[in-house]
Write a protein that holds these residues in place. Sequence first.
Motif, PDB file in Angstrom:
ATOM      1  N   ARG A 306       0.859  -1.189   0.000  1.00 31.61           N
ATOM      2  CA  ARG A 306       0.000   0.000   0.000  1.00 31.61           C
ATOM      3  C   ARG A 306       0.891   1.234   0.000  1.00 31.61           C
ATOM      4  N   LYS A 328      -2.846   5.521   0.867  1.00 31.76           N
ATOM      5  CA  LYS A 328      -3.507   6.086  -0.319  1.00 31.76           C
ATOM      6  C   LYS A 328      -4.788   5.320  -0.641  1.00 31.76           C
ATOM      7  N   LEU A 331      -6.421   5.285  -6.055  1.00 29.59           N
ATOM      8  CA  LEU A 331      -5.318   4.773  -6.856  1.00 29.59           C
ATOM      9  C   LEU A 331      -5.493   5.170  -8.322  1.00 29.59           C
ATOM     10  N   GLU A 336      -1.818   2.280 -11.080  1.00 33.35           N
ATOM     11  CA  GLU A 336      -1.682   1.652  -9.764  1.00 33.35           C
ATOM     12  C   GLU A 336      -2.760   0.609  -9.494  1.00 33.35           C
ATOM     13  N   THR A 337      -3.803   0.634 -10.262  1.00 35.91           N
ATOM     14  CA  THR A 337      -4.872  -0.343 -10.108  1.00 35.91           C
ATOM     15  C   THR A 337      -5.456  -0.658 -11.479  1.00 35.91           C
ATOM     16  N   TRP A 353       0.601  -5.218 -11.086  1.00 43.05           N
ATOM     17  CA  TRP A 353      -0.318  -4.553 -10.165  1.00 43.05           C
ATOM     18  C   TRP A 353      -0.261  -5.203  -8.788  1.00 43.05           C
ATOM     19  N   THR A 355      -0.345  -3.014  -6.042  1.00 43.20           N
ATOM     20  CA  THR A 355      -0.821  -1.984  -5.134  1.00 43.20           C
ATOM     21  C   THR A 355      -2.220  -2.299  -4.630  1.00 43.20           C
ATOM     22  N   ARG A 357      -5.542  -0.853  -2.228  1.00 42.26           N
ATOM     23  CA  ARG A 357      -6.182   0.379  -1.762  1.00 42.26           C
ATOM     24  C   ARG A 357      -6.062   0.479  -0.250  1.00 42.26           C
TER      25      ARG A 357
END
Length: 520
Positions: A306, A328, A331, A336-337, A353, A355, A357
């Motif tokens: 994250r 964060k 995103l 990032e998503t 991917w 990352t 949330r």
Amino acid sequence: MSRTALAWTIAAAILVAIASPPEIVPMARFLSIVGLAGFAFTLGRWQRSLSGVLFFAITYGVYAWSLRHVSFLGFVAIVVIAAGYGFVFAKAVIRAATRSLVLVPPVFAAGWCAIEAIRGHWPGAAYQHGQIAQSFYQMPALLAAARFVGEAGCNLLFAMIAGGLAGIALGARRVSLVLITSACLVIAVAALAIRSPQALGDPLRVTLVQTMQPAFRDQPMAERLRDPEGLYAHYRDLAKTVPDCDLAVWPEGALSGVFLVAGDEEATQVRSLAPLFGGAKALLIGALRTDPDVERLEHTWPSAYRIAAYFLVREPDKGIVIRGIHEKEYLVPVGETVPFWLAWLKLWMPWYWRTERGQQSELPRLDDGRALGVAICYENCFGTFFAREALAGASFFAVPSFESWYRQGAELDQMLAMTVLRAIETGRPVVRATSDGISCAVRPNGEVALALPRNEATTAVATIQPRQGTTVALHVAGFVPFFAAAFVIFCLAYPRRQRPDRANGGPEGPTAPTSAELPG
């Protein structure tokens, strides 16, 4: 579609596009109103849906291209989605025009406000850039109404002026003059009556740290700073220039070479950051956060993390402690998503991917109890996020951001424009610390008090005054697009009344008896 309509559409789109930050020609910001007026006139005069498709595709294509980082797939997606927005918007205005040209100016203005809000918040494809209000960020007095109606309300006011100008050309003079006069009056009153919320405590000295951390190998200092040891040596040198101050703000991802994890390891790594404080009492620095049981991949990268910002303070008896962590929540789509409509990309790049949330957390606080609102990079785009943090008690905002991806493109100016609007909406100062620009401090009235030079590793101190209290926009700005959309729907759904023709008594011909039909 006639050549004349095509020419009008392209010219209007270009005028709006070049008015977006950064300005290509001096005072180009006012060309956005001219371009919008030309677009409204095109829809009312020639009534072709293709005009809407071309206008949106051209303007948002220019915005995306100017960022210098959007991938080809992302660029195509932005243009295609924008064309879809343009088709829907054009259909609404054209339907209004077929009912009565008098409806074109108000439906155009309200529809523009609504469609800008939709494209800026659409799940998985939110695109906040290039909104009309952002063109005026260097003239914050014209954005003072954002204190009452937010960014969406400013979009509505400027679209009212543009729609009114188009309405005059179309012959709907009365309603057009009402729209123009009302919008100008609201802007003028807001500029004169704007007041910041009440000051809270003493001013703060905040140091902004601009690191020049590269994203690509061909960027300045890339060879030295892509190596973790060289990067942290560079950080220590920068920290030596941080003077005595209340807070030092570092960019997003400044510690991307080290992952802070939950538990004892996290506390140990936090204590190792002492050299980065310099003369600051507190430190806000971006890092990537994961959990202790997450699998580590190549080069110590975890399988899931994250994006976070750590708020650290020095306490006499405990040393350096974590006072707060913001993860964060918003995103970047594709960056990032993965949006739901692009989930198939994971089959080709499952490693990309990672990352996750972040979750909402309590606001970090200074020693005197004043709360700090933190927005990481992309979160800077959303007024609703800032409103939530302000209502929760944030007295000022800090935005750590990493923007080396954009190679000094228009993203730097557009993020600054959004920061100006966030400061006005909340009535609170906002500071931004970025990797290579534009690090800045913005006062509650939208004035840029400090802006660091681009493409330079440096530090600078800004004095800000935290505020308490609320603005009208914190409560109502989020509802403005809904009211605008409801107005459009009402105008298009309300049954059309047949007005009698004064010349002959109505659409069926004369209603009074002729001389041959008179008695006697």
